[in-house]
Scaffold this active site. Sequence first.
Site, short mmCIF file in Angstrom:
data_model
loop_
_atom_site.label_atom_id
_atom_site.label_comp_id
_atom_site.label_asym_id
_atom_site.label_seq_id
_atom_site.Cartn_x
_atom_site.Cartn_y
_atom_site.Cartn_z
N LYS A 1 0.82 -1.22 0.00
CA LYS A 1 0.00 0.00 0.00
C LYS A 1 0.86 1.27 0.00
O LYS A 1 2.06 1.22 0.32
CB LYS A 1 -0.95 -0.05 1.20
CG LYS A 1 -1.91 -1.25 1.13
CD LYS A 1 -2.98 -1.18 2.19
CE LYS A 1 -3.94 -2.36 2.04
NZ LYS A 1 -5.10 -2.25 2.96
N TYR B 1 -12.32 -1.84 -4.30
CA TYR B 1 -12.86 -2.04 -2.95
C TYR B 1 -14.38 -1.91 -2.91
O TYR B 1 -14.94 -1.66 -1.84
CB TYR B 1 -12.21 -1.05 -1.99
CG TYR B 1 -10.82 -1.47 -1.53
CD1 TYR B 1 -10.63 -2.61 -0.75
CD2 TYR B 1 -9.69 -0.73 -1.86
CE1 TYR B 1 -9.38 -3.00 -0.32
CE2 TYR B 1 -8.42 -1.10 -1.44
CZ TYR B 1 -8.27 -2.24 -0.66
OH TYR B 1 -7.03 -2.63 -0.21
N ARG C 1 2.38 -7.00 8.81
CA ARG C 1 1.64 -5.85 9.36
C ARG C 1 2.17 -5.43 10.72
O ARG C 1 2.21 -4.24 11.03
CB ARG C 1 0.15 -6.18 9.40
CG ARG C 1 -0.48 -6.08 8.01
CD ARG C 1 -1.90 -6.54 8.01
NE ARG C 1 -2.58 -6.26 6.76
CZ ARG C 1 -3.64 -6.94 6.34
NH1 ARG C 1 -4.12 -7.94 7.07
NH2 ARG C 1 -4.23 -6.63 5.20
N ASN D 1 -2.35 -0.26 6.61
CA ASN D 1 -1.86 -1.53 7.15
C ASN D 1 -0.86 -2.25 6.23
O ASN D 1 -0.76 -3.47 6.25
CB ASN D 1 -3.04 -2.43 7.55
CG ASN D 1 -3.92 -2.81 6.39
OD1 ASN D 1 -3.69 -2.36 5.27
ND2 ASN D 1 -4.92 -3.63 6.62
N HIS E 1 -2.16 -5.58 1.33
CA HIS E 1 -3.45 -6.23 1.13
C HIS E 1 -3.19 -7.70 0.82
O HIS E 1 -2.20 -8.02 0.18
CB HIS E 1 -4.19 -5.59 -0.05
CG HIS E 1 -5.38 -6.37 -0.50
ND1 HIS E 1 -6.58 -6.32 0.17
CD2 HIS E 1 -5.54 -7.25 -1.52
CE1 HIS E 1 -7.43 -7.14 -0.44
NE2 HIS E 1 -6.84 -7.70 -1.46
N GLU F 1 -9.31 -10.35 -8.07
CA GLU F 1 -8.40 -9.23 -7.81
C GLU F 1 -7.18 -9.28 -8.74
O GLU F 1 -6.73 -8.26 -9.24
CB GLU F 1 -7.97 -9.25 -6.34
CG GLU F 1 -9.13 -8.93 -5.40
CD GLU F 1 -8.81 -9.11 -3.93
OE1 GLU F 1 -9.70 -8.86 -3.10
OE2 GLU F 1 -7.67 -9.51 -3.59
#
Length: 140
Positions: free
Chosen positions: A10, A50, A103, A113, A116, A127
């Site tokens: 992320k 999302y 994480r 976090n 994913h 995805e």
Amino acid sequence: MGNITFTMIKPCAVSEEHTGEILSLINKDGFHFVAMKMLHISKSQAEKFYAVHSERPFYKDLVEFMSSGPIVAAILQKENAVVEFRKLIGNTNPAQADEGTIRKLFAKSVQENAVHGSDSDENAEIEASFFFSQIERFYK
Ligand code: CMP
């Protein structure tokens, strides 16, 4: 049991230069990189990715965050990949993540976090297909 999962490093972890270390941990845990790219997704792309969370109170912030900077998207291959990868990354909330998980090491909050990971074999394929075509995939 499926053998692929989908991940994104992320924007928080990419901007803090954790990409190399995270990729190394994934590799050391026995995952093969089937596909990988670095890209900056738009707000509408983040909304689509999302969409399953669109009714959640955190959806708008999540979309803003995920489109705030570059990410690294990848397809990973290993036996029982979805479950194995979720073990490696730890709980969605870093405060509840086990020691040594990605994480626990790199996440800043439940939203920021670090990574994913797909939550089912079916979603892993959905995805993965959002980001990669078949000719961009290099299975072992
Ligand atoms: P991810 O695994 O990418 O799946 C959905 C994301 O929504 C999750 O990681 C977090 O980044 C975010 N998220 C989940 N729960 C919350 C929450 N309670 N508050 C804020 N963000 C959340």
